[in-house]
Design an enzyme around this catalytic site. Sequence first.
Site, mmCIF file in Angstrom:
data_model
loop_
_atom_site.group_PDB
_atom_site.id
_atom_site.type_symbol
_atom_site.label_atom_id
_atom_site.label_comp_id
_atom_site.label_asym_id
_atom_site.label_seq_id
_atom_site.Cartn_x
_atom_site.Cartn_y
_atom_site.Cartn_z
ATOM 1 N N HIS A 75 0.725 -1.257 0.032
ATOM 2 C CA HIS A 75 0.008 0.107 0.047
ATOM 3 C C HIS A 75 0.783 1.264 0.040
ATOM 4 O O HIS A 75 0.389 2.306 -0.451
ATOM 5 C CB HIS A 75 -0.923 0.111 1.132
ATOM 6 C CG HIS A 75 -0.518 0.554 2.320
ATOM 7 N ND1 HIS A 75 -0.011 -0.518 3.334
ATOM 8 C CD2 HIS A 75 -0.224 1.554 2.964
ATOM 9 C CE1 HIS A 75 0.163 0.024 4.504
ATOM 10 N NE2 HIS A 75 0.208 1.306 4.185
ATOM 11 N N ASP A 128 -0.289 -7.352 1.774
ATOM 12 C CA ASP A 128 0.363 -6.058 1.614
ATOM 13 C C ASP A 128 1.810 -6.089 1.557
ATOM 14 O O ASP A 128 2.500 -5.854 2.621
ATOM 15 C CB ASP A 128 -0.298 -5.434 2.972
ATOM 16 C CG ASP A 128 0.099 -3.732 2.862
ATOM 17 O OD1 ASP A 128 0.513 -3.407 1.798
ATOM 18 O OD2 ASP A 128 -0.329 -3.151 3.915
ATOM 19 N N SER A 224 4.227 2.567 7.958
ATOM 20 C CA SER A 224 3.851 1.356 7.035
ATOM 21 C C SER A 224 5.035 1.063 6.238
ATOM 22 O O SER A 224 5.947 1.720 5.967
ATOM 23 C CB SER A 224 2.944 1.785 6.088
ATOM 24 O OG SER A 224 1.613 1.616 6.621
HETATM 25 N N1 ARG Z 1 -1.291 2.389 7.005
HETATM 26 C C1 ARG Z 1 -0.387 2.981 7.867
HETATM 27 C C2 ARG Z 1 0.688 3.492 7.156
HETATM 28 O O1 ARG Z 1 0.533 3.744 5.880
HETATM 29 C C3 ARG Z 1 0.130 2.203 9.037
HETATM 30 C C4 ARG Z 1 -0.696 2.117 10.144
HETATM 31 C C5 ARG Z 1 -0.483 1.178 11.193
HETATM 32 N N2 ARG Z 1 -1.288 1.361 12.380
HETATM 33 C C6 ARG Z 1 -1.339 0.696 13.444
HETATM 34 N N3 ARG Z 1 -2.286 1.043 14.406
HETATM 35 N N4 ARG Z 1 -0.477 -0.177 13.768
HETATM 36 O O2 ARG Z 1 1.613 4.180 7.619
#
Ligand code: ARG
Length: 269
Positions: A75, A128, A224
């Site tokens: 992503h 992912d 992420s």
């Molecule tokens: N989707 C998020 C990003 O693009 C990461 C989220 C992780 N969230 C969590 N509560 N551990 O950086």
Amino acid sequence: MRPTAHAALGALALVLALPAPAAADGSVIGGKPAPLSHSPWAVALASHERFGVQRSGQFCGGVLVGHSTVVTAAHCLSKEVLGVPWREVRDLRIVVGRDKLSGGGGQELKPAKIWVNPRYNNYTNDGDMAVLTLDRPVPNRPIPMAGRQDSAYRPGNAATVYGWGDTTGGGSYASQLRAARVNVLPDAVCARAYPGSADGTYKPRTMLCAGAPHGGHDACQGDSGGPLVVRGRLVGLVSWGTGCGQAGSPGVYTRASALLPVVSAHGAG
Ligand code: ARG
């Protein structure tokens, strides 16, 4: 979380948190600085063009699993995060060996090759993962990946998540790499927390989840693609979660063992 508006903000952070009075969206994230000398395999994905020169243009994390192989989240290379398809980002870079994003040091490398899992499901978040091949090898030490049966995945194990993402859940992105302590949770707990919603659906074969009993320690936006490590081995990549650091909503990670076949197909790991 899914690559929504938050991720599109760009930076990432890891968050450790204190059991705390709720912040804006209930997330509080603490954490402490992590010297890159101890975690030389933690890398940043960056684009000055898309995310500005501050903080080196960082927008996601990644992990060195070979001297020229980096793994990250699929992503991170989505249009939702980058604003445009990744092929249109002309200055995508992998920042290796730079502790403080506001400073210099280390190297910014170009990807010679990018593989984004074509089976990544942006509804459940299943699969992912992406693999970036650097245009030249770096001397920095890669991290070994935990195989499917590795005891590192055992529920209860202490794990550390690393990143330059949001440290408060409110958009304060870190300049210095940070690390937060969490525990690997049983699949049944993860499945109960995430039976399926707009944020994602827990899939035990390709995901694992980790958190702190009362919340407070977690990854957050901007983290992420970064590493979750148990006893020196990579067990996961930061992928999604509901909010950050909330009790009952652990962080969800791409299971490293699900990455092994593609990483070995790329000649590393
Ligand atoms: N989707 C998020 C990003 O693009 C990461 C989220 C992780 N969230 C969590 N509560 N551990 O950086």
